[in-house]
Design a protein around this motif. Structure first.
Motif, mmCIF file in Angstrom:
data_model
loop_
_atom_site.group_PDB
_atom_site.id
_atom_site.type_symbol
_atom_site.label_atom_id
_atom_site.label_comp_id
_atom_site.label_asym_id
_atom_site.label_seq_id
_atom_site.Cartn_x
_atom_site.Cartn_y
_atom_site.Cartn_z
ATOM 1 N N LEU A 103 0.840 -1.194 0.000
ATOM 2 C CA LEU A 103 0.000 0.000 0.000
ATOM 3 C C LEU A 103 0.877 1.246 0.000
ATOM 4 O O LEU A 103 1.908 1.277 0.669
ATOM 5 C CB LEU A 103 -0.894 0.006 1.241
ATOM 6 C CG LEU A 103 -1.876 -1.158 1.323
ATOM 7 C CD1 LEU A 103 -2.526 -1.215 2.699
ATOM 8 C CD2 LEU A 103 -2.933 -1.033 0.255
ATOM 9 N N ASN A 104 0.439 2.243 -0.745
ATOM 10 C CA ASN A 104 1.186 3.495 -0.774
ATOM 11 C C ASN A 104 1.052 4.186 0.587
ATOM 12 O O ASN A 104 -0.055 4.495 1.014
ATOM 13 C CB ASN A 104 0.644 4.393 -1.886
ATOM 14 C CG ASN A 104 1.500 5.622 -2.090
ATOM 15 O OD1 ASN A 104 2.211 6.058 -1.190
ATOM 16 N ND2 ASN A 104 1.427 6.183 -3.273
ATOM 17 N N PRO A 105 2.186 4.427 1.260
ATOM 18 C CA PRO A 105 2.114 4.961 2.623
ATOM 19 C C PRO A 105 1.548 6.378 2.702
ATOM 20 O O PRO A 105 1.135 6.815 3.767
ATOM 21 C CB PRO A 105 3.575 4.958 3.080
ATOM 22 C CG PRO A 105 4.378 4.921 1.833
ATOM 23 C CD PRO A 105 3.560 4.166 0.832
ATOM 24 N N LEU A 106 1.518 7.091 1.580
ATOM 25 C CA LEU A 106 1.142 8.499 1.640
ATOM 26 C C LEU A 106 -0.339 8.749 1.404
ATOM 27 O O LEU A 106 -0.810 9.872 1.529
ATOM 28 C CB LEU A 106 1.957 9.313 0.629
ATOM 29 C CG LEU A 106 3.472 9.240 0.787
ATOM 30 C CD1 LEU A 106 4.145 10.205 -0.161
ATOM 31 C CD2 LEU A 106 3.886 9.551 2.210
#
Lengths: 321, 327
Positions: A103-106
Motif C-alpha cells: 500500500l502506498n504509505p502516503l
C-alpha cells in the motif's frame, strides 16, 4: 467447468550477457471459473513469474518468449499496455506477498480504494466511497466508516492484507492472482487471511491462482494443485490426489516433507540436493540428478506431462509402454 | 505536532543566537573599530572617551547582550562606509536579491522536477541521456564561469539581453521590483539562469534517482496490478513518494541560492545584498557584514522551518501519535 484462464506452453526468458535464462519453460495449465488452483514449488521455480506474466507485469528484460495466455478465450499476453491495464484490476486482481509494502504509505486506504474503483467504473465519488466502506466491512475491518480515512501505517499487518484483498476484489474480478499472500504474516493471522480470501472468492465466484510454498495452505484452500520445479510443471492434479498419492518423485518428496501430527518419525523426509540454478538445468528431466528412480531416458529426453491416472505428471515412470 | 513546532522554533532561536554571536565576534576581531571612527591624530583620552560612550569598554558579554537587543529591535547600527543606517541599506538591496532568488528557485523547480521525472521514467531514452549529459555541465561548471559564458553569448555576441544591472525598476512602497518592466524582466533572465542552473541539475538528478528507487517499490507494482493509469501511477503514487527528500534538498538549496547570489550578483553587477556584502568586505564595513550574516542565517532558519512543516503535509506517518493504530 469452462476454462477461465488458459496458459498454453508459456515460456519466459531473461536475456543476460551470458546467454538467455529460461525461467519458465513450456508451462501449460487452466483455471476454471471459481476454481482455486494452488501453485507450489521452491523459490525460483518460476511460480511467481508465471503469475506476474498472467497480469502482464513482467519486468524487462524478462519477456514472454513463446506460448499464449488466454482469459475467457481472449488472448491477453500480447495486448498493448493500455488494453492490458484495463484488464488488470477489473478482470484479474492481484494480492502480493508483503502487505506492509503493497500500500502506498502516503494515501489513506479509502483514497486507494476509491481511485481503483473509479479507474474501472464510472461511479461518482460518493458512491465509490460508499462501496469502499462496504468492501472494508466485507473483508472484516471493524469501524470501516472511520478506518477508511486512516493511512496504511495505522493498520496492523493482517489488517493491511485485508485492505489489499479489498483492493484486489473491489471491482469483482474473475480471477485473483494471490502471490504468497500470507508469507509475511504471523502464523496466527495466516489462517484468517486464507479463510477470508477463500470465502470472498466463493461468494463472488472468483477463481484464485494461489502461489505459495506452503503445502498446508494449498491443502486447505485449493481445488487443484500444480507443483513446479525448475521452471516446469512437475505434476498437476486434484489437491487430494497430489497430497495423498503424488506420482512425480519430486511432488512425492515434497509431500514427504510435510510434518504429520500422528507421525512417530523423528526426522522429516527430505529431498537430497537442491534445485538447480537456471543456468545449470540438466538435459532431460530437470529433476533427474536428485531423483531416486532415475534411469537412462530421464537424462536424455525431457518428459512432457502425461496421464498417471488421476493427476498428470512429467515423469518417464508413467510413459505408456 | 504543536510540541514539535515549539521544539523546532526553540532550536531555531538557538541557531540564531549562535549566528548572532559569530556576527558579534566580527566586531571584536576585525581590528579596533575606534580606529576607523576617530581622526588619525586623536589622543588616547579622546579614544577612550569615545570607547566608553559607545560602551566598548564593557565586558564582552554585556556588549553581546546589547548587540542582541539591538538586533531584535531592528537596530543594526550605521554603516562605517556611508554612515547611513544598515537597516535602510539592506532594505534597499533586499528586493533585488529576493526577486533574483525567487526566479532562480522557480526555474530550478519547474525545470528540475519535470526533467527528473522524465529521465526517471525513460531511463534509456535518447533525450534522457542528453539531459543527463547537460546536467553534468550544470553540476560541474562554477557559477561565475557559467555567468560569464552566458554574458558572452547572449549579451555580447547575440546582443539579446543586458549584461549587467536590474534594468528599470518600479517602486511599490519600499519594494523596488523589476517584474513590472520589460527591461527589468529581460535583465532577470541571465542572472536567474546562472544562479539556478546548479540547483536545477541537482534537483533533476535527485528526482531522477528517487523516481528510480520508488518505481521499484511494491506499492507501485501493486498500483499497476490494480490497473491504475500510467499517469496515476507515475505522478500520483511515484512522484509524491519522492517529494520528502526532494523538499529537504530543495529547501536547503533555496537557502543556498540566497548565499550563492553573492557570486552571481558580482558577475552581473546586480544591485542586491550579495553585491553589497562584497563591497562591505572591501571596506571592512563590519555592521553591514554582520547584519548580512544574521539575515542570511534568518532566511535559512525560516526555510528549514517551512521544510519541516511541509513534511507533515506530505507524509501522514509523521502526523499521527494521537490516533493509535487498532489491531
Amino acid at each position: 467447468m469452462a476454462a477461465l484462464l488458459e496458459v498454453d506452453h508459456l515460456r519466459i526468458e531473461f536475456p543476460t550477457r551470458r546467454g538467455t535464462l529460461l525461467a519458465v519453460d513450456d508451462v501449460s495449465f487452466q483455471i476454471g471459473e471459481g476454481e482455486v488452483l494452488g501453485v507450489v514449488g521452491e523459490s525460483g521455480a518460476g511460480k511467481s513469474l508465471t503469475g506476474t506474466a498472467v497480469i502482464g507485469l513482467l519486468e524487462p528484460p524478462g519477456r514472454i518468449a513463446a506460448g499464449e495466455i488466454r482469459l475467457m478465450g481472449r488472448r491477453i499476453d500480447n495486448l498493448p499496455y493500455e488494453e492490458m491495464r484495463k484488464i488488470r484490476g477489473k478482470q484479474i486482481g492481484a494480492v502480493f506477498q508483503d502487505p506492509l509494502t503493497s500500500l502506498n504509505p502516503l494515501y489513506s486506504v479509502g483514497r486507494q480504494l476509491i481511485e481503483t474503483i473509479q479507474t474501472h467504473t464510472d461511479m461518482t465519488p460518493t458512491r465509490a466511497r460508499a462501496r469502499a466502506i462496504e468492501l472494508l466491512h466485507e473483508v472484516g475491518i471493524p469501524a470501516a466508516e472511520r478506518r477508511i480515512d486512516h493511512y496504511p501505517h495505522q493498520f496492523s499487518g493482517g489488517m493491511r492484507q485485508r485492505v489489499v484483498i479489498a483492493l484486489a476484489l473491489c471491482v469483482n474480478p474473475k480471477l485473483v492472482i494471490a502471490d504468497e499472500p500470507t508469507t509475511a504474516l504471523d502464523v496466527s493471522i495466516q489462517a484468517q487471511i486464507i479463510a477470508l480470501l477463500k470465502r470472498l472468492c466463493r461468494e463472488h465466484g472468483t477463481a484464485i491462482m494461489l502461489i505459495t510454498h506452503d503445502m498446508g495452505v494449498i491443502a486447505e484452500t485449493a481445488d487443484r494443485v500444480a507443483v513446479m520445479y525448475a521452471g516446469r510443471i512437475a505434476e498437476i492434479g486434484p489437491v487430494r490426489s497430489v497430497i495423498k498419492d503424488a506420482k512425480h518423485p519430486y511432488s512425492h518428496g515434497l509431500m514427504g516433507s510435510i510434518p504429520k501430527i500422528n507421525d512417530e518419525k523423528e526426522r522429516l523426509e527430505q529431498i537430497e540436493g537442491s534445485m538447480p540454478r537456471l543456468t545449470e538445468i540438466p538435459p532431460g528431466c530437470a529433476f533427474n540428478p536428485r531423483c531416486p528412480h532415475t534411469f537412462d531416458r530421464c537424462r536424455i529426453e525431457r518428459p512432457e506431462l502425461m496421464d498417471t491416472g488421476v493427476t498428470r505428471a512429467s515423469c518417464w515412470l508413467y510413459a505408456n509402454g | 505536532m504543536f510540541a514539535y513546532i515549539v521544539r523546532r522554533a526553540l532550536q531555531s532561536v538557538l541557531v540564531m543566537a549562535s549566528v548572532a554571536f559569530v556576527a558579534f565576534a566580527l566586531f571584536q576581531y576585525m581590528g579596533d573599530p575606534i580606529n576607523q571612527m576617530v581622526a588619525q591624530d586623536a589622543t588616547l583620552e579622546q579614544r577612550n572617551a569615545l570607547r566608553s560612550v559607545l560602551g566598548l569598554d564593557r565586558p564582552f558579554y554585556v556588549q553581546f547582550l546589547f548587540f542582541l537587543k539591538n538586533l531584535i529591535t531592528g537596530n543594526f547600527g550605521f554603516s562605517f562606509r556611508v554612515g547611513t543606517p544598515v537597516a535602510q541599506i539592506i532594505a534597499e538591496r533586499l528586493p533585488a536579491t529576493l526577486e533574483l532568488v525567487i526566479v532562480a528557485a522557480m526555474f530550478a523547480l519547474f525545470i528540475g522536477v519535470p526533467a527528473g521525472v522524465y529521465t526517471g521514467l525513460h531511463r534509456h531514452g535518447a533525450l534522457s541521456r542528453f539531459m543527463l549529459t547537460v546536467s553534468l555541465i550544470g553540476v560541474s561548471l562554477p557559477t561565475f564561469l557559467i555567468g560569464i559564458l552566458l554574458i558572452l553569448i547572449f549579451a555580447v555576441l547575440l546582443g539579446w539581453l543586458p549584461s549587467f544591472g536590474r534594468g528599470d525598476v518600479v517602486n511599490i512602497g519600499f519594494w523596488s521590483t523589476g517584474f513590472l518592466t520589460k527591461s527589468g524582466l529581460k535583465a532577470l533572465i541571465l542572472p536567474a539562469i546562472t544562479l539556478g542552473l546548479f540547483q536545477t541539475t541537482l534537483i533533476m538528478r535527485l528526482v531522477r534517482s528517487e523516481m528510480l528507487e520508488v518505481l521499484r517499490a511494491d506499492y507501485i507494482k501493486f498500483a499497476r496490478a490494480r490497473g491504475l493509469t500510467n499517469r496515476a501511477v507515475n505522478f500520483g503514487h511515484a512522484l509524491k513518494n519522492t517529494l520528502v527528500p526532494v523538499i529537504t534538498i530543495a529547501g536547503l538549496q533555496i537557502g543556498g541560492l540566497i548565499a550563492f547570489a553573492i557570486i552571481t550578483e558580482t558577475v552581473f553587477q546586480w544591485p542586491g545584498m550579495g553585491f553589497l556584502f562584497i563591497t562591505a568586505i572591501q571596506f571592512v564595513d563590519i555592521p553591514v557584514m554582520s547584519t548580512y550574516l544574521v539575515l542570511v542565517a534568518l532566511f535559512f532558519v525560516i526555510i528549514n522551518l517551512v521544510v519541516d512543516l511541509l513534511y507533515f503535509a506530505v507524509d501522514p506517518r509523521l502526523r499521527v501519535e494521537r490516533s493509535v493504530s487498532a489491531h
